[in-house]
Write an enzyme that holds these catalytic residues in place. Structure first.
Site, mmCIF file in Angstrom:
data_model
loop_
_atom_site.group_PDB
_atom_site.id
_atom_site.type_symbol
_atom_site.label_atom_id
_atom_site.label_comp_id
_atom_site.label_asym_id
_atom_site.label_seq_id
_atom_site.Cartn_x
_atom_site.Cartn_y
_atom_site.Cartn_z
ATOM 1 N N TYR A 84 -3.293 -10.319 18.943
ATOM 2 C CA TYR A 84 -2.165 -10.493 18.024
ATOM 3 C C TYR A 84 -1.842 -11.968 17.828
ATOM 4 C CZ TYR A 84 2.609 -10.009 16.152
ATOM 5 O OH TYR A 84 3.745 -10.094 15.386
ATOM 6 N N LYS A 90 0.812 -1.223 0.000
ATOM 7 C CA LYS A 90 0.000 0.000 0.000
ATOM 8 C C LYS A 90 0.840 1.266 0.000
ATOM 9 C CE LYS A 90 -3.394 0.347 2.828
ATOM 10 N NZ LYS A 90 -4.077 0.412 4.138
#
Length: 283
Positions: free
Chosen positions: A173, A47
Protein backbone atom coordinates in the site's frame (compact mmCIF):
# COMPACT_ATOMS: atom_id res chain seq x y z
CA UNK A 1 -19.10 31.42 -18.60
CA UNK A 2 -16.53 28.80 -19.46
CA UNK A 3 -14.52 26.87 -16.93
CA UNK A 4 -11.45 28.95 -17.64
CA UNK A 5 -13.11 32.25 -16.78
CA UNK A 6 -12.16 33.60 -13.36
CA UNK A 7 -15.02 33.57 -10.86
CA UNK A 8 -16.30 36.78 -9.30
CA UNK A 9 -14.88 35.79 -5.91
CA UNK A 10 -11.19 34.94 -5.50
CA UNK A 11 -12.12 32.28 -2.93
CA UNK A 12 -14.97 30.65 -4.81
CA UNK A 13 -15.03 27.74 -7.24
CA UNK A 14 -18.04 29.17 -9.07
CA UNK A 15 -17.78 28.39 -12.77
CA UNK A 16 -14.65 26.28 -12.34
CA UNK A 17 -14.52 22.78 -13.79
CA UNK A 18 -13.21 19.82 -11.83
CA UNK A 19 -12.42 16.43 -13.33
CA UNK A 20 -12.04 13.83 -10.60
CA UNK A 21 -11.43 10.12 -10.38
CA UNK A 22 -13.93 8.32 -8.18
CA UNK A 23 -16.11 10.48 -5.98
CA UNK A 24 -19.23 8.37 -5.65
CA UNK A 25 -18.85 8.46 -1.87
CA UNK A 26 -16.55 9.33 1.01
CA UNK A 27 -13.92 12.05 0.94
CA UNK A 28 -14.13 12.56 -2.82
CA UNK A 29 -17.87 13.17 -2.70
CA UNK A 30 -17.48 15.57 0.24
CA UNK A 31 -14.91 17.61 -1.70
CA UNK A 32 -17.16 17.63 -4.76
CA UNK A 33 -20.19 18.73 -2.73
CA UNK A 34 -18.22 21.63 -1.24
CA UNK A 35 -17.27 22.74 -4.74
CA UNK A 36 -20.83 22.27 -5.99
CA UNK A 37 -22.08 24.59 -3.25
CA UNK A 38 -20.06 27.34 -4.95
CA UNK A 39 -21.57 26.51 -8.33
CA UNK A 40 -18.69 24.49 -9.75
CA UNK A 41 -18.86 22.00 -12.62
CA UNK A 42 -17.81 18.50 -11.57
CA UNK A 43 -17.08 15.63 -13.93
CA UNK A 44 -16.69 12.31 -12.12
CA UNK A 45 -14.92 9.35 -13.71
CA UNK A 46 -15.99 6.29 -11.74
CA UNK A 47 -16.88 2.63 -12.16
CA UNK A 48 -19.83 2.64 -9.81
CA UNK A 49 -22.73 2.52 -12.24
CA UNK A 50 -24.50 -0.04 -10.05
CA UNK A 51 -24.90 0.05 -6.25
CA UNK A 52 -22.24 -1.78 -4.25
CA UNK A 53 -23.63 -4.46 -1.91
CA UNK A 54 -21.89 -2.93 1.11
CA UNK A 55 -21.23 0.69 0.13
CA UNK A 56 -23.75 3.42 -0.60
CA UNK A 57 -23.72 5.54 -3.71
CA UNK A 58 -23.12 5.38 -7.44
CA UNK A 59 -21.74 7.98 -9.80
CA UNK A 60 -25.35 8.79 -10.72
CA UNK A 61 -26.56 9.33 -7.14
CA UNK A 62 -23.47 11.45 -6.53
CA UNK A 63 -24.29 13.56 -9.59
CA UNK A 64 -27.81 14.09 -8.28
CA UNK A 65 -26.42 15.31 -4.94
CA UNK A 66 -24.04 17.69 -6.70
CA UNK A 67 -26.83 19.19 -8.78
CA UNK A 68 -29.00 19.57 -5.67
CA UNK A 69 -26.10 21.34 -3.91
CA UNK A 70 -25.92 23.96 -6.65
CA UNK A 71 -23.32 22.59 -9.03
CA UNK A 72 -23.37 21.03 -12.47
CA UNK A 73 -22.43 17.37 -12.71
CA UNK A 74 -21.24 15.07 -15.46
CA UNK A 75 -21.20 11.40 -14.43
CA UNK A 76 -18.78 9.38 -16.56
CA UNK A 77 -18.68 5.61 -16.29
CA UNK A 78 -15.12 4.43 -16.76
CA UNK A 79 -11.99 3.00 -15.19
CA UNK A 80 -9.01 5.21 -14.36
CA UNK A 81 -6.81 2.18 -15.17
CA UNK A 82 -7.86 2.26 -18.83
CA UNK A 83 -6.14 4.77 -21.12
CA UNK A 84 -9.13 5.10 -23.43
CA UNK A 85 -11.54 5.70 -20.54
CA UNK A 86 -9.38 8.52 -19.20
CA UNK A 87 -8.99 10.04 -22.65
CA UNK A 88 -12.76 9.86 -23.15
CA UNK A 89 -13.36 11.45 -19.74
CA UNK A 90 -11.12 14.40 -20.57
CA UNK A 91 -12.79 14.82 -23.96
CA UNK A 92 -16.31 14.57 -22.48
CA UNK A 93 -15.48 17.14 -19.80
CA UNK A 94 -14.07 19.53 -22.38
CA UNK A 95 -17.13 19.11 -24.59
CA UNK A 96 -19.60 19.59 -21.73
CA UNK A 97 -17.94 22.43 -19.84
CA UNK A 98 -15.49 24.01 -22.29
CA UNK A 99 -12.34 23.42 -20.27
CA UNK A 100 -10.75 21.86 -17.20
CA UNK A 101 -9.42 23.90 -14.28
CA UNK A 102 -8.82 21.22 -11.68
CA UNK A 103 -7.85 17.56 -11.69
CA UNK A 104 -8.64 15.76 -8.44
CA UNK A 105 -6.90 12.41 -8.06
CA UNK A 106 -9.22 10.80 -5.56
CA UNK A 107 -9.59 7.17 -6.65
CA UNK A 108 -7.54 4.80 -4.53
CA UNK A 109 -7.37 1.13 -3.59
CA UNK A 110 -6.19 -0.12 -0.20
CA UNK A 111 -4.87 -3.42 1.14
CA UNK A 112 -3.08 -3.28 4.49
CA UNK A 113 -2.04 -6.91 4.64
CA UNK A 114 1.53 -8.01 5.19
CA UNK A 115 3.65 -8.97 2.19
CA UNK A 116 3.07 -12.72 2.72
CA UNK A 117 -0.66 -12.20 2.45
CA UNK A 118 -0.98 -9.63 -0.34
CA UNK A 119 -1.86 -11.26 -3.64
CA UNK A 120 -0.20 -9.92 -6.74
CA UNK A 121 -3.67 -9.19 -8.08
CA UNK A 122 -4.23 -6.84 -5.15
CA UNK A 123 -0.73 -5.37 -5.56
CA UNK A 124 -1.37 -4.68 -9.24
CA UNK A 125 -4.78 -3.16 -8.48
CA UNK A 126 -3.26 -0.67 -6.04
CA UNK A 127 -0.44 0.25 -8.40
CA UNK A 128 -2.79 0.62 -11.36
CA UNK A 129 -5.41 2.76 -9.60
CA UNK A 130 -3.25 4.73 -7.18
CA UNK A 131 0.07 5.38 -8.90
CA UNK A 132 -0.65 4.79 -12.58
CA UNK A 133 -4.17 6.24 -12.46
CA UNK A 134 -2.93 9.45 -10.86
CA UNK A 135 -0.16 9.81 -13.43
CA UNK A 136 -2.48 9.00 -16.33
CA UNK A 137 -5.33 11.34 -15.41
CA UNK A 138 -2.95 14.20 -14.65
CA UNK A 139 -0.97 13.65 -17.86
CA UNK A 140 -4.04 13.39 -20.09
CA UNK A 141 -5.58 16.59 -18.73
CA UNK A 142 -2.42 18.71 -19.03
CA UNK A 143 -3.26 20.39 -22.36
CA UNK A 144 -6.62 21.52 -20.95
CA UNK A 145 -5.09 22.64 -17.65
CA UNK A 146 -2.57 24.81 -19.46
CA UNK A 147 -5.48 26.80 -20.91
CA UNK A 148 -6.95 27.57 -17.47
CA UNK A 149 -6.17 30.85 -15.72
CA UNK A 150 -5.80 29.08 -12.35
CA UNK A 151 -5.11 25.39 -12.84
CA UNK A 152 -4.65 22.84 -10.07
CA UNK A 153 -3.88 19.17 -9.69
CA UNK A 154 -4.78 17.93 -6.22
CA UNK A 155 -3.97 14.37 -5.20
CA UNK A 156 -5.19 12.65 -2.05
CA UNK A 157 -1.88 11.13 -0.99
CA UNK A 158 0.44 11.38 2.01
CA UNK A 159 3.64 13.33 2.56
CA UNK A 160 6.69 11.42 1.37
CA UNK A 161 8.42 9.98 4.40
CA UNK A 162 11.22 7.42 4.14
CA UNK A 163 10.92 6.37 7.77
CA UNK A 164 11.04 2.54 7.47
CA UNK A 165 7.97 2.33 9.73
CA UNK A 166 5.54 2.93 6.90
CA UNK A 167 7.08 0.63 4.31
CA UNK A 168 7.61 -2.00 6.98
CA UNK A 169 3.99 -1.85 8.11
CA UNK A 170 2.13 -1.69 4.79
CA UNK A 171 4.68 -2.22 2.03
CA UNK A 172 2.40 -2.80 -0.95
CA UNK A 173 0.00 0.00 0.00
CA UNK A 174 2.81 2.41 0.85
CA UNK A 175 4.46 1.85 -2.51
CA UNK A 176 1.19 2.62 -4.30
CA UNK A 177 0.35 5.72 -2.25
CA UNK A 178 3.89 7.05 -2.48
CA UNK A 179 3.62 6.63 -6.25
CA UNK A 180 0.80 9.17 -6.10
CA UNK A 181 2.92 11.48 -3.96
CA UNK A 182 5.91 11.17 -6.28
CA UNK A 183 3.62 12.32 -9.09
CA UNK A 184 2.89 15.45 -7.05
CA UNK A 185 6.58 16.01 -6.37
CA UNK A 186 7.61 15.57 -10.00
CA UNK A 187 4.77 17.44 -11.69
CA UNK A 188 5.01 20.40 -9.32
CA UNK A 189 8.58 20.89 -10.48
CA UNK A 190 7.96 20.04 -14.13
CA UNK A 191 4.96 22.37 -14.47
CA UNK A 192 6.29 25.42 -12.64
CA UNK A 193 6.61 27.42 -15.85
CA UNK A 194 3.03 26.51 -16.77
CA UNK A 195 1.69 27.96 -13.53
CA UNK A 196 -0.21 24.79 -12.63
CA UNK A 197 -0.48 24.23 -8.88
CA UNK A 198 0.29 20.61 -8.03
CA UNK A 199 -0.26 19.51 -4.44
CA UNK A 200 -1.20 16.59 -2.23
CA UNK A 201 -3.63 16.58 0.68
CA UNK A 202 -3.84 14.07 3.53
CA UNK A 203 -5.88 13.92 6.73
CA UNK A 204 -4.28 14.10 10.17
CA UNK A 205 -6.88 11.74 11.61
CA UNK A 206 -8.98 8.85 10.45
CA UNK A 207 -11.93 10.06 8.37
CA UNK A 208 -15.42 8.62 8.82
CA UNK A 209 -16.32 6.88 5.56
CA UNK A 210 -18.32 3.81 4.61
CA UNK A 211 -15.04 1.93 4.23
CA UNK A 212 -14.17 2.70 7.87
CA UNK A 213 -17.63 1.69 9.10
CA UNK A 214 -17.43 -1.64 7.25
CA UNK A 215 -14.22 -2.60 9.03
CA UNK A 216 -14.32 -4.78 12.16
CA UNK A 217 -15.22 -2.43 15.02
CA UNK A 218 -16.27 0.15 12.45
CA UNK A 219 -18.69 2.05 14.67
CA UNK A 220 -15.96 2.65 17.26
CA UNK A 221 -13.47 3.60 14.54
CA UNK A 222 -15.97 6.12 13.20
CA UNK A 223 -16.40 7.66 16.66
CA UNK A 224 -12.67 8.41 16.91
CA UNK A 225 -12.60 9.83 13.38
CA UNK A 226 -13.47 13.20 11.88
CA UNK A 227 -16.08 13.87 9.25
CA UNK A 228 -15.01 14.17 5.62
CA UNK A 229 -16.02 17.84 5.80
CA UNK A 230 -12.56 18.73 7.12
CA UNK A 231 -10.98 17.40 3.95
CA UNK A 232 -13.60 19.17 1.84
CA UNK A 233 -12.90 22.52 3.51
CA UNK A 234 -9.14 22.03 3.21
CA UNK A 235 -9.38 21.07 -0.47
CA UNK A 236 -11.57 24.10 -1.16
CA UNK A 237 -8.97 26.37 0.45
CA UNK A 238 -6.17 24.91 -1.67
CA UNK A 239 -8.12 25.02 -4.92
CA UNK A 240 -9.07 28.67 -4.47
CA UNK A 241 -5.45 29.73 -3.98
CA UNK A 242 -3.34 30.89 -6.95
CA UNK A 243 -1.94 27.73 -8.53
CA UNK A 244 1.16 29.52 -9.72
CA UNK A 245 2.09 30.23 -6.10
CA UNK A 246 0.59 27.35 -4.14
CA UNK A 247 2.40 24.35 -5.57
CA UNK A 248 4.68 21.52 -4.53
CA UNK A 249 3.09 21.08 -1.10
CA UNK A 250 2.19 17.98 0.86
CA UNK A 251 -0.56 19.53 2.91
CA UNK A 252 -2.42 18.07 5.84
CA UNK A 253 -5.99 19.12 6.43
CA UNK A 254 -5.12 20.79 9.75
CA UNK A 255 -2.19 22.68 8.23
CA UNK A 256 -4.33 24.15 5.46
CA UNK A 257 -7.11 25.22 7.78
CA UNK A 258 -4.67 26.78 10.24
CA UNK A 259 -3.29 28.82 7.34
CA UNK A 260 -6.88 29.96 6.79
CA UNK A 261 -7.14 31.08 10.40
CA UNK A 262 -9.11 28.06 11.66
CA UNK A 263 -7.72 26.51 14.84
CA UNK A 264 -10.81 24.85 16.37
CA UNK A 265 -11.48 21.52 14.67
CA UNK A 266 -14.07 20.20 17.13
CA UNK A 267 -16.92 20.73 14.66
CA UNK A 268 -15.42 17.97 12.50
CA UNK A 269 -15.23 15.42 15.34
CA UNK A 270 -17.87 12.72 15.76
CA UNK A 271 -17.89 12.27 19.50
CA UNK A 272 -14.37 11.61 20.72
CA UNK A 273 -12.27 14.34 22.38
CA UNK A 274 -9.61 15.86 20.15
CA UNK A 275 -6.80 14.10 22.01
CA UNK A 276 -8.49 10.72 21.53
CA UNK A 277 -8.89 10.86 17.75
CA UNK A 278 -7.20 8.12 15.76
CA UNK A 279 -4.21 9.34 13.74
CA UNK A 280 -4.26 8.44 10.07
CA UNK A 281 -1.62 6.44 8.20
CA UNK A 282 1.75 7.97 7.34
CA UNK A 283 1.66 10.74 9.98
Amino acid sequence: MTSTTASSSPRSLAGRTILMSGGSRGIGLAIALRAAADGANIAMLAKTAQPHPKLEGTVYTAAEQLEAAGGKALPIIGDVRRDEDVENAVAATMEQFGGIDIVLNNASAIDLRKTDDVSMKSYDLMQDINARGTFLLSKTALPALRDSDNAHILTLSPPLNLDPKWAGSYLAYTMAKYGMSLTTLGLSEELKEDGIGVNSLWPCTSIDTAAIRNMPGGSELARVSRSADIMADAAHAILTRPGRVATGNFYTDEQVLREEGITDFTKYSLGAPEDKLMADFFL
